[in-house]
Write a protein that holds these residues in place. Sequence first.
Motif, short mmCIF file in Angstrom:
data_model
loop_
_atom_site.label_atom_id
_atom_site.label_comp_id
_atom_site.label_asym_id
_atom_site.label_seq_id
_atom_site.Cartn_x
_atom_site.Cartn_y
_atom_site.Cartn_z
N GLU A 114 45.10 55.47 71.43
CA GLU A 114 45.99 55.64 70.29
C GLU A 114 46.78 54.35 70.13
O GLU A 114 47.36 53.86 71.10
CB GLU A 114 46.95 56.80 70.48
CG GLU A 114 46.30 58.15 70.35
CD GLU A 114 47.30 59.29 70.44
OE1 GLU A 114 48.42 59.17 69.90
OE2 GLU A 114 46.96 60.30 71.07
N ILE A 115 46.79 53.82 68.92
CA ILE A 115 47.45 52.56 68.63
C ILE A 115 48.52 52.81 67.57
O ILE A 115 48.22 53.43 66.55
CB ILE A 115 46.43 51.53 68.10
CG1 ILE A 115 45.29 51.35 69.09
CG2 ILE A 115 47.09 50.20 67.77
CD1 ILE A 115 44.05 50.68 68.51
N PRO A 116 49.76 52.34 67.79
CA PRO A 116 50.78 52.51 66.76
C PRO A 116 50.33 51.82 65.47
O PRO A 116 49.80 50.70 65.50
CB PRO A 116 52.02 51.82 67.35
CG PRO A 116 51.78 51.80 68.82
CD PRO A 116 50.29 51.68 68.99
N LEU A 117 50.51 52.49 64.33
CA LEU A 117 50.10 51.95 63.04
C LEU A 117 51.21 51.05 62.51
O LEU A 117 52.31 51.51 62.20
CB LEU A 117 49.81 53.09 62.06
CG LEU A 117 49.32 52.69 60.68
CD1 LEU A 117 47.99 51.93 60.76
CD2 LEU A 117 49.15 53.92 59.81
N ASN A 118 50.91 49.79 62.43
CA ASN A 118 51.87 48.79 62.00
C ASN A 118 52.44 49.15 60.63
O ASN A 118 51.71 49.58 59.74
CB ASN A 118 51.19 47.42 61.95
CG ASN A 118 52.17 46.28 61.83
OD1 ASN A 118 53.28 46.36 62.34
ND2 ASN A 118 51.76 45.23 61.17
N VAL B 26 49.68 56.47 63.61
CA VAL B 26 48.81 56.03 64.70
C VAL B 26 47.39 55.82 64.19
O VAL B 26 46.97 56.42 63.21
CB VAL B 26 48.76 57.05 65.87
CG1 VAL B 26 50.10 57.17 66.55
CG2 VAL B 26 48.24 58.39 65.42
N ILE B 27 46.71 54.94 64.88
CA ILE B 27 45.27 54.76 64.73
C ILE B 27 44.66 55.35 65.99
O ILE B 27 45.05 54.97 67.11
CB ILE B 27 44.88 53.28 64.61
CG1 ILE B 27 45.55 52.63 63.41
CG2 ILE B 27 43.36 53.12 64.55
CD1 ILE B 27 45.43 51.11 63.38
N SER C 199 46.50 58.43 61.08
CA SER C 199 47.43 59.51 60.79
C SER C 199 48.81 58.91 60.54
O SER C 199 49.37 58.26 61.43
CB SER C 199 47.51 60.49 61.96
OG SER C 199 48.55 61.41 61.74
N LEU C 200 49.34 59.13 59.36
CA LEU C 200 50.70 58.65 59.05
C LEU C 200 51.75 59.51 59.74
O LEU C 200 52.85 59.04 60.02
CB LEU C 200 50.93 58.65 57.54
CG LEU C 200 50.02 57.70 56.75
CD1 LEU C 200 50.28 57.86 55.26
CD2 LEU C 200 50.21 56.27 57.19
N SER C 201 51.41 60.76 60.04
CA SER C 201 52.36 61.68 60.68
C SER C 201 52.37 61.57 62.20
O SER C 201 53.19 62.20 62.85
CB SER C 201 52.03 63.12 60.29
OG SER C 201 50.79 63.51 60.85
N GLY C 202 51.43 60.81 62.75
CA GLY C 202 51.37 60.66 64.20
C GLY C 202 50.50 61.68 64.89
O GLY C 202 50.46 61.74 66.12
N ASP C 203 49.78 62.50 64.13
CA ASP C 203 48.91 63.53 64.70
C ASP C 203 47.50 62.96 64.87
O ASP C 203 46.66 63.05 63.98
CB ASP C 203 48.89 64.76 63.80
CG ASP C 203 48.10 65.91 64.39
OD1 ASP C 203 47.51 65.76 65.48
OD2 ASP C 203 48.06 66.97 63.73
N ALA C 204 47.24 62.36 66.02
CA ALA C 204 45.97 61.67 66.26
C ALA C 204 44.76 62.60 66.19
O ALA C 204 43.66 62.16 65.87
CB ALA C 204 46.01 60.98 67.63
#
Length: 73
Positions: free
Chosen positions: A10-14, A20-21, A43-48
């Motif tokens: 899981e990679i934080p989405l810049n 997350v990516i 996921s813009l909400s952080g739900d990978a």
Amino acid sequence: MGSSASIIKEIPLNGTKKGVIAVSKIDTPYGEGSDSVASIGISLSGDAKNPEWKVHLPLGNIDEVIEALKSIK
């Protein structure tokens, strides 16, 4: 029998607060006998586990896709 997905990273989405990516490997994504794929979900909400957008890449195309992405940078 359904497909099985394993999140590899899981990679934080810049540019987002929670996005997350998620990079995953999915076995039998299209049913019994289908080849495994790499899945990249955003996921813009952080739900990978439930991304809003995703792409499936056949494992045989990964090297070429990586090279293409590197050329963008």
